[in-house]
Design an enzyme around this catalytic site. Structure first.
Site, mmCIF file in Angstrom:
data_model
loop_
_atom_site.group_PDB
_atom_site.id
_atom_site.type_symbol
_atom_site.label_atom_id
_atom_site.label_comp_id
_atom_site.label_asym_id
_atom_site.label_seq_id
_atom_site.Cartn_x
_atom_site.Cartn_y
_atom_site.Cartn_z
ATOM 1 N N GLY A 201 0.771 -1.234 0.000
ATOM 2 C CA GLY A 201 0.000 0.000 0.000
ATOM 3 C C GLY A 201 0.802 1.283 0.000
ATOM 4 C CG ASP A 202 3.683 4.431 1.651
ATOM 5 O OD1 ASP A 202 3.891 4.982 0.554
ATOM 6 O OD2 ASP A 202 4.000 4.951 2.739
ATOM 7 C CG LEU A 203 6.321 -1.864 -2.471
ATOM 8 C CD1 LEU A 203 6.819 -2.279 -1.100
ATOM 9 C CD2 LEU A 203 5.834 -3.068 -3.247
ATOM 10 C CD1 TRP A 204 7.830 4.762 0.256
ATOM 11 C CD2 TRP A 204 9.769 5.599 -0.484
ATOM 12 N NE1 TRP A 204 8.511 5.262 1.343
ATOM 13 C CE2 TRP A 204 9.703 5.783 0.916
ATOM 14 C CE3 TRP A 204 10.893 6.065 -1.174
ATOM 15 C CZ2 TRP A 204 10.726 6.392 1.635
ATOM 16 C CZ3 TRP A 204 11.911 6.678 -0.454
ATOM 17 C CH2 TRP A 204 11.817 6.835 0.933
ATOM 18 C CG ASN A 207 8.098 2.238 3.003
ATOM 19 O OD1 ASN A 207 8.845 2.688 3.858
ATOM 20 N ND2 ASN A 207 6.937 2.801 2.706
#
Length: 295
Positions: A201-204, A207
């Site tokens: 869900g916040d896979l930059w 991370n």
């Protein structure tokens, strides 16, 4: 002291009573670079375990607990990308088993995306979450759930942050209208329907922690059920090591629907609008460019 707080959180998770001399102590601790939300520390417990701790300057009820729950949910995916063990969590502290750092070579990137495909394939019950609202950075992340992905993307991922960016003066009128035009076309742009995937869900790239074991470890999620292309588009947004090989490995593990590369901008609109709402700068204009590329 932070050492005392970390020890208390880990001890409580292990069942030690407050002040129990048999509880786990912190033998060493040093601050490291972290995100803008919290301070970050690496340390060693008295029993020899190496840990990573995230410490909020002010306790926020539920924020770290949702992160811990998301980590455990991702970890439950059979054959999926590895996730650090949660050793303890409170409203102000999250303690994880530390990952020994390594280098993200081609083999690691290819292995990671095969494992990420397995995480996604583990699925979710719904688009969104039945566990209540989560967090993306310091902003609430709506939970839904929603009946399908296009509805979730409009109501839960684009519109709330577009409004917030507008209210904060972080997006110009022309760029605002461009994104609004996309809102009415998401169902047509979304591609073939897929069941909800188990998303980070916040896979930059920040991370994904590349370990000495040759694997990419997932951290700091905004976990929910969504479209698997969203995680891949987020990896591409800010760049990831060996991205081309990484995406090819994913497509080999679980082939993407035709036209996925034409939908990248649609999936990138959410994180760019979040950045506009949080940081302003050029993110509002970037959202406008993404929207116009979908016209």
């Amino acid at each position: 002291m932070i050492e005392v707080r970390i020890a208390a959180v880990v001890g409580a998770a292990a069942g030690a009573a407050p002040g129990d001399p048999a509880g786990v102590g912190v033998a060493a601790l040093r601050e490291v670079g972290g995100g803008y939300v919290a301070r970050a520390f690496l340390g060693r417990l008295g029993d020899g375990r190496h840990v990573f701790a995230k410490v909020l300057p002010t306790a926020v009820a539920g924020l770290l607990a949702r992160e811990a729950a998301g980590l455990r949910w991702l970890a439950a995916a059979e054959g999926g990308a590895p996730v650090p063990e949660v050793l303890g969590v409170a409203d102000d502290v999250l303690v994880l088993r530390a990952v020994e750092p390594g280098r993200p070579d081609v083999a690691a990137a290819e292995r990671f995306d095969g494992e990420l495909a397995a995480t996604h394939r583990a699925g979710a019950e719904v688009f969104g979450s039945r566990e209540g609202a989560g967090w993306i950075g310091t902003l609430p992340l709506p939970a839904g759930p929603w009946p399908d992905w296009p509805t979730m993307w409009v109501q839960g991922r684009l519109l709330p942050y577009l409004r917030l960016a507008r209210d904060r003066g972080a997006i110009g009128d022309g760029d605002l209208r461009g994104v609004e035009h996309v809102l009415g076309r998401v169902a047509d742009l979304a591609g073939p329907p897929e069941p909800p995937a188990r998303l980070h869900g916040d896979l930059w790239s920040g991370n994904v922690v590349w370990g000495a074991d040759g694997r990419g470890w997932l951290v700091d999620p905004a976990a929910h059920g969504g479209h698997r292309e969203s995680d891949l588009a987020m990896l591409a947004l800010f760049g990831a090591p060996h991205l081309h090989r990484l995406l090819r490995a994913y497509d080999e593990a679980w082939p993407l629907a035709a036209g996925w590369d034409e939908r990248v901008a649609l999936h990138q609109l959410h994180p760019v609008l979040v950045h506009a709402a949080l940081f302003a700068g050029g993110y509002g204009a970037q959202a406008g460019r993404l929207a116009r590329s979908l016209a």
